[in-house]
Write an enzyme that holds these catalytic residues in place. Structure first.
Site, PDB file in Angstrom:
ATOM      1  CE  LYS A   1       5.329   1.286   1.969  1.00  0.00           C
ATOM      2  NZ  LYS A   1       4.477   2.507   2.281  1.00  0.00           N
TER       3      LYS A   1
ATOM      4  CD  GLU B   1      -2.756   1.171   0.003  1.00  0.00           C
ATOM      5  OE1 GLU B   1      -3.291   0.346  -0.270  1.00  0.00           O
ATOM      6  OE2 GLU B   1      -2.197   2.250  -0.858  1.00  0.00           O
TER       7      GLU B   1
ATOM      8  CG  LEU C   1      -2.693   4.433   2.751  1.00  0.00           C
ATOM      9  CD1 LEU C   1      -2.566   5.535   3.434  1.00  0.00           C
ATOM     10  CD2 LEU C   1      -4.157   4.000   2.981  1.00  0.00           C
TER      11      LEU C   1
ATOM     12  CE  LYS D   1       5.896  -0.237  10.423  1.00  0.00           C
ATOM     13  NZ  LYS D   1       6.123  -1.196   8.244  1.00  0.00           N
TER      14      LYS D   1
ATOM     15  N   GLY E   1       8.393  11.298  10.388  1.00  0.00           N
ATOM     16  CA  GLY E   1       8.320  10.434  11.520  1.00  0.00           C
ATOM     17  C   GLY E   1       7.340   9.264  10.960  1.00  0.00           C
TER      18      GLY E   1
ATOM     19  CB  CYS F   1       5.550   4.131   6.658  1.00  0.00           C
ATOM     20  SG  CYS F   1       3.766   3.630   6.535  1.00  0.00           S
TER      21      CYS F   1
ATOM     22  CE  LYS G   1       1.386  11.846   6.317  1.00  0.00           C
ATOM     23  NZ  LYS G   1       1.093  11.786   4.312  1.00  0.00           N
TER      24      LYS G   1
HETATM   25  P1  NAD Z   1      -2.316   0.739  12.334  1.00  0.00           P
HETATM   26  O1  NAD Z   1      -1.056  -0.132  13.694  1.00  0.00           O
HETATM   27  O2  NAD Z   1      -2.881   1.495  11.854  1.00  0.00           O
HETATM   28  O3  NAD Z   1      -3.389  -1.039  12.591  1.00  0.00           O
HETATM   29  C1  NAD Z   1      -2.890  -2.498  12.335  1.00  0.00           C
HETATM   30  C2  NAD Z   1      -3.966  -3.170  12.922  1.00  0.00           C
HETATM   31  O4  NAD Z   1      -3.933  -4.483  13.540  1.00  0.00           O
HETATM   32  C3  NAD Z   1      -5.004  -2.357  14.388  1.00  0.00           C
HETATM   33  O5  NAD Z   1      -6.221  -2.497  14.845  1.00  0.00           O
HETATM   34  C4  NAD Z   1      -4.108  -3.752  15.849  1.00  0.00           C
HETATM   35  O6  NAD Z   1      -5.756  -4.095  16.365  1.00  0.00           O
HETATM   36  C5  NAD Z   1      -4.491  -4.349  14.055  1.00  0.00           C
HETATM   37  N1  NAD Z   1      -4.188  -6.001  14.960  1.00  0.00           N
HETATM   38  C6  NAD Z   1      -3.002  -6.802  15.249  1.00  0.00           C
HETATM   39  N2  NAD Z   1      -2.822  -7.861  15.126  1.00  0.00           N
HETATM   40  C7  NAD Z   1      -3.914  -8.323  14.977  1.00  0.00           C
HETATM   41  C8  NAD Z   1      -4.853  -9.682  14.361  1.00  0.00           C
HETATM   42  N3  NAD Z   1      -4.051 -10.914  14.926  1.00  0.00           N
HETATM   43  N4  NAD Z   1      -6.216  -9.742  14.053  1.00  0.00           N
HETATM   44  C9  NAD Z   1      -6.613  -8.817  13.612  1.00  0.00           C
HETATM   45  N5  NAD Z   1      -5.791  -7.197  13.706  1.00  0.00           N
HETATM   46  C10 NAD Z   1      -4.605  -7.103  14.270  1.00  0.00           C
HETATM   47  O7  NAD Z   1      -1.207  -0.370  10.861  1.00  0.00           O
HETATM   48  P2  NAD Z   1      -1.490   0.890   9.971  1.00  0.00           P
HETATM   49  O8  NAD Z   1      -0.771   1.927   9.975  1.00  0.00           O
HETATM   50  O9  NAD Z   1      -2.961   0.800   9.683  1.00  0.00           O
HETATM   51  O10 NAD Z   1      -0.178  -0.343   9.397  1.00  0.00           O
HETATM   52  C11 NAD Z   1      -1.085  -1.535   8.577  1.00  0.00           C
HETATM   53  C12 NAD Z   1       0.473  -2.406   7.550  1.00  0.00           C
HETATM   54  O11 NAD Z   1       0.604  -1.078   6.835  1.00  0.00           O
HETATM   55  C13 NAD Z   1       1.861  -2.325   8.008  1.00  0.00           C
HETATM   56  O12 NAD Z   1       2.216  -3.117   7.839  1.00  0.00           O
HETATM   57  C14 NAD Z   1       2.305  -0.567   7.894  1.00  0.00           C
HETATM   58  O13 NAD Z   1       3.740  -0.301   7.246  1.00  0.00           O
HETATM   59  C15 NAD Z   1       1.670  -0.820   5.916  1.00  0.00           C
HETATM   60  N6  NAD Z   1       1.282   1.019   5.930  1.00  0.00           N
HETATM   61  C16 NAD Z   1       0.766   1.920   6.197  1.00  0.00           C
HETATM   62  C17 NAD Z   1       0.478   3.014   6.099  1.00  0.00           C
HETATM   63  C18 NAD Z   1       0.404   4.213   7.375  1.00  0.00           C
HETATM   64  O14 NAD Z   1       0.454   4.852   6.061  1.00  0.00           O
HETATM   65  N7  NAD Z   1      -0.502   3.709   8.437  1.00  0.00           N
HETATM   66  C19 NAD Z   1       0.701   3.344   4.671  1.00  0.00           C
HETATM   67  C20 NAD Z   1       1.514   1.713   3.919  1.00  0.00           C
HETATM   68  C21 NAD Z   1       1.841   1.121   4.348  1.00  0.00           C
END
Ligand code: NAD
Length: 450
Positions: free
Chosen positions: A205, A149, A151, A264, A258, A261, A322
């Protein structure tokens, strides 16, 4: 199509809601019962512009539902998107515990022709390992695809519905075609749907985020140098940005990147490289430069006020990493706040949407104010850490009247040094000459507008 999205955070909730909006039947699963309860009531636990309305509309249309029970919904699913968190471990590697937990839960109820799609950012090779693990558990092959993703929080709906590109990594062409038909409503402007191997998709990614982080660290490094050499980084930025090979995007000097993403993902890619004995000195430097940049406003505050800061009060505008998000993960503002508190500084803060998240960890260590101006009452300085729209055009006269000392530390270069000088502020920004007591530090500053 019937879709299950596992992990209902920033990515999962946006993904599920957007797929529901294009007519699919979507269930979002999360282990957090409170989150699921509030989503069932149509209350969105994160701030993302436009998301609450879209969630409400799709719940009402019976296309979007929420549950904590993965077993109940997976048996009917054609696609299961995994969007669980992959946070950093202390050694920089990605913690995939949630992903493997979900794999174990999925297996007993996974339908024969369902596709498991990994949306979480995962180390290269994870899709392959997941396919092997599911095969062990199922006793048969199953389709696993990578669909990273891209976004941006704050513009997530726009990014999801009008993507620059959609990347999928598949082993079988049919799986790529199935995913393409799912994404078709969002590819109407001919934006490319790129099919590649899972390894290349996973790597894409990390490389995208690492490159963007590199641009930020690069501009920050040369901003600091410009400041020392009497050059103005805003002019330098204009000077380079018009070169089409360079451009302007992601070349804003500031207080470091910060969020959940970039920090990490840069570290995870560097750790992956170490595991494969492949040096990545650029990635290592990007991280180091960024950590250093996050200290820069505290250093400027200390330079201005001297070593003993225990008598002063500093206002902080902007807590989210941000604008247009309430996400405070690795936010530069929090690093500054920690430094200030350690030095005995009183800290007042304001952020349009992220204060509740900050209150959860800082409680009464900070003073929280409802408006930017209120934050400034009797403070000795203001640090601007996030460039929210409402900070861009403040009433400088009122600001100066409220503050005990008119000193502004602008971590985002949102003000014009000449204007600050005109209003009589001491003004420090990034990569530009300071304005001290109404005087600019270098005599090659921009002309006074007044
Ligand atoms: P987040 O922490 O906001 O959400 C993760 C969710 O997963 C939480 O609600 C958590 O409770 C849930 N979860 C954890 N373990 C679980 C399980 N066993 N069963 C069901 N739900 C479970 O994370 P995010 O920011 O949405 O990021 C998710 C992934 O996407 C990460 O790998 C991140 O690197 C990637 N990503 C994030 C962004 C961003 O802008 N936030 C953009 C692109 C990619």
């Amino acid at each position: 199509m019937k879709i299950v999205v596992v992990g209902t955070g920033y990515v999962g909730l946006v993904t599920g809601t957007c797929f529901a909006e294009s007519g699919n039947s979507v269930t979002c699963v999360d282990i957090d019962p409170q989150k699921i309860q509030s989503l069932k009531r149509g209350e969105v636990p994160i701030f993302e512009p436009g998301l609450a309305e879209l969630v409400g509309r799709n719940i009402a249309a019976n296309r979007l539902s929420f549950t904590t029970d993965i077993n109940e919904v997976v048996p009917q699913a054609e696609f299961i998107f995994l969007a669980v968190g992959t946070p950093p471990r202390s050694d920089g590697t990605a913690d995939l515990t949630s992903l493997w937990t979900v794999a174990e839960q999925l297996a007993p109820v996974l339908p024969h022709d369902a596709v498991v799609v990994v949306k979480s950012t995962v180390p290269v090779g994870t899709n392959s390992k997941l396919a092997v693990r599911l095969q062990e558990l199922l006793g048969r092959e199953c389709d696993v695809a990578s669909n990273p993703e891209f976004l941006k929080e704050g513009a997530a709906l726009e990014d999801f519905t009008k993507p620059d590109r959609v990347v999928v990594g598949v082993r079988r062409a049919e799986v790529g075609e199935k995913l393409k038909s799912l994404y078709l409503p969002y590819l109407r402007t001919e934006n490319p749907f790129l099919i590649m191997s899972p390894e290349s998709a996973e790597m894409t990614k990390y490389v995208a985020n690492a490159f963007l982080a590199t641009k930020i660290s690069f501009i920050n490094e040369v901003a600091n140098l410009s400041e020392q050499l009497g050059a103005d980084i805003s002019d330098v930025r204009r000077g380079i940005g018009h070169d089409a090979r360079i451009g302007f995007q992601f070349l804003f000097p500031g207080v470091g990147y910060g969020g959940s993403c970039f920090p990490k993902d840069v570290r995870a890619l560097a750790s992956l490289a170490r595991q494969h004995d492949t040096p990545t000195p650029i990635l290592d430097a990007v991280d180091r430069v960024n950590l250093r940049q996050k200290e820069i406003i505290f250093d400027k505050i200390r330079q201005h006020f001297g070593k003993n800061l225990s008598e002063i009060t500093i206002a902080v505008w902007g807590l989210a990493f941000k604008p247009r998000t309430d996400d405070i993960r690795e936010a530069p503002a929090l690093g500054l706040i920690d430094r200030l508190l350690d030095a005995g500084v009183q800290v007042c803060v304001h952020d349009p949407v992220a204060m509740d998240n900050v209150k959860k960890s800082y409680a009464d260590k900070l003073t929280y104010t409802e408006s930017p101006l209120e934050t400034l009452r009797n403070v000795d300085g203001l640090a601007v850490m996030t460039e929210w729209g409402e900070f861009l055009h403040p009433d400088f006269v009122q600001m100066k009247q409220s503050m005990r000392q008119p000193v502004v530390f602008d971590g985002r270069n949102i003000y014009d040094p000449a204007v600050m000088k005109h209003h009589g502020f001491a003004y420090y920004s990034i990569g530009r000459a300071p304005v001290q007591d109404g005087r600019t530090g270098h005599d090659n500053s921009t002309p006074d507008p007044g």
